[in-house]
Write an enzyme that holds these catalytic residues in place. Structure first.
Site, short mmCIF file in Angstrom:
data_model
loop_
_atom_site.label_atom_id
_atom_site.label_comp_id
_atom_site.label_asym_id
_atom_site.label_seq_id
_atom_site.Cartn_x
_atom_site.Cartn_y
_atom_site.Cartn_z
N SER A 168 27.93 30.98 20.31
CA SER A 168 27.09 32.02 19.79
C SER A 168 25.88 31.60 20.88
O SER A 168 26.02 31.55 22.07
CB SER A 168 26.47 32.12 18.38
OG SER A 168 25.68 33.38 18.28
N GLU A 228 32.49 36.99 24.24
CA GLU A 228 32.41 37.35 23.09
C GLU A 228 31.22 38.02 22.48
O GLU A 228 30.17 37.66 23.29
CB GLU A 228 32.85 36.10 21.79
CG GLU A 228 31.70 35.21 21.91
CD GLU A 228 30.99 35.30 20.72
OE1 GLU A 228 30.87 36.16 20.01
OE2 GLU A 228 29.74 34.57 21.05
N HIS A 279 32.89 34.89 17.15
CA HIS A 279 31.93 35.22 15.72
C HIS A 279 33.10 35.63 15.04
O HIS A 279 33.51 37.08 14.91
CB HIS A 279 30.98 36.38 15.93
CG HIS A 279 29.73 35.62 16.45
ND1 HIS A 279 29.47 35.68 17.92
CD2 HIS A 279 28.33 35.42 15.73
CE1 HIS A 279 28.17 35.29 18.06
NE2 HIS A 279 27.52 35.19 16.62
#
Length: 299
Positions: free
Chosen positions: A111, A200, A270
């Site tokens: 992230s 992502e 995630h």
């Protein structure tokens, strides 16, 4: 820059636990520390790992000092980030990448931690995109011990898998969170020629963020020379549409301009049970077989 592989960990080695971005709940910090200790390693918590300043885990200076201390400490053999969130991007310019290259050690996180993965790539050091969480947490342990990762299979039932095209590509794996990759343009640019790009996405800002991020990466030339794209989770986008389009339409239109094989539906990013992959290690993306194979990232 030539790649420098960090040495694999041995029993009793020290692992640093740091919070370079947002703060994590104390229970989560303790649980992460327990799991690392159960794997047979000594946990060294950063001096300010429990600090809080708004949504940040303390001041920029303190978070920076904790991370640099872990990089410079010869006893620390790996660095685990307790969470992402926001804030790691503030630290990338001042990190001691010379010390990291002289004494390479892997970083674990995803992230917002993508900003730090870019710094590790700039130093030519392998890092681990993932987390000490979920049923696949042992993937981190295996990678830190130098194991060759198991092939990662695309899930035919996962949202976005229909973005997969055809073809194969081989090269070092690079990337992470799409927004963080775009934010890094002009701040910490790295050479992606010959690389397989991992992206992502989470639905923090709708389709506009996805469009802007991909356009910035493409128009800035940051993606020139990539050989393939591995698409991880599209978190929160299921059922979301904006004026007739969903995130798959944006990705298909933008990524299609790159004219490289695309493999989607991968459990990376995630996800409640994310798989960890070594960024900087060689990989083979096979869109026809639906697999991503990475070599060991540690020596």
């Amino acid at each position: 820059m030539d790649q420098v592989l960090p040495p694999r960990l041995s029993p009793g080695d020290a692992v640093a636990l740091v919070a370079p971005a947002s703060w994590a709940e104390d229970d989560w910090i303790d649980e992460t520390a327990r799991r690392i200790a159960d794997w047979g390693w000594r946990v060294r918590r950063g001096a300010r790992v429990r600090d809080r300043l708004g949504y940040l885990a303390g001041s920029d200076a303190d978070r920076h000092d904790d991370l640099d201390a872990a990089i410079r400490d010869p006893e620390i053999r790996a660095i685990v980030c307790v969470t992402g969130g926001c804030g790691s991007f503030r630290l990338v310019r001042g990190l001691d990448l010379g010390a990291l290259r002289a004494d390479p050690k892997p970083l674990v996180g995803f992230s917002d931690i993508t900003a730090l993965h870019r710094a590790w790539q700039a130093a030519g050091v392998v890092s681990l995109h993932g987390a000490v969480a979920g049923d696949h947490a042992d993937t981190v342990r295996g990678l830190l011990l130098g194991a060759i990762p198991e092939p990662i299979h695309a899930d035919p039932a996962r949202y976005g898998v229909d973005l997969t095209t055809t073809g194969r590509a081989t090269g070092p794996l690079a990337g992470g969170n799409l927004e963080m990759l775009a934010r890094g343009v002009g701040v910490l640019d790295v050479d992606l020629i010959g690389h397989v790009l991992l992206i992502e996405i989470n639905r923090a800002a709708g389709l506009g963020m996805v469009d802007r991020a991909l356009t910035q990466l493409i128009d800035s030339g940051s993606l020139e020379g990539i050989v393939g794209v591995a698409v991880g989770t599209l978190d929160g986008f299921e059922g979301y549409r904006d004026r007739g389009w969903d995130v798959r339409d944006v990705l298909r239109e933008r990524l299609g301009t790159l004219r490289v094989p695309i493999l989607a539906g991968l459990p990376l990013g995630h996800d409640p049970d994310p798989v960890t992959v070594p960024l900087g290690a060689m990989c083979e993306l096979d869109a026809d077989a639906g697999t991503l194979r990475c070599s060991a990232g540690l020596r």
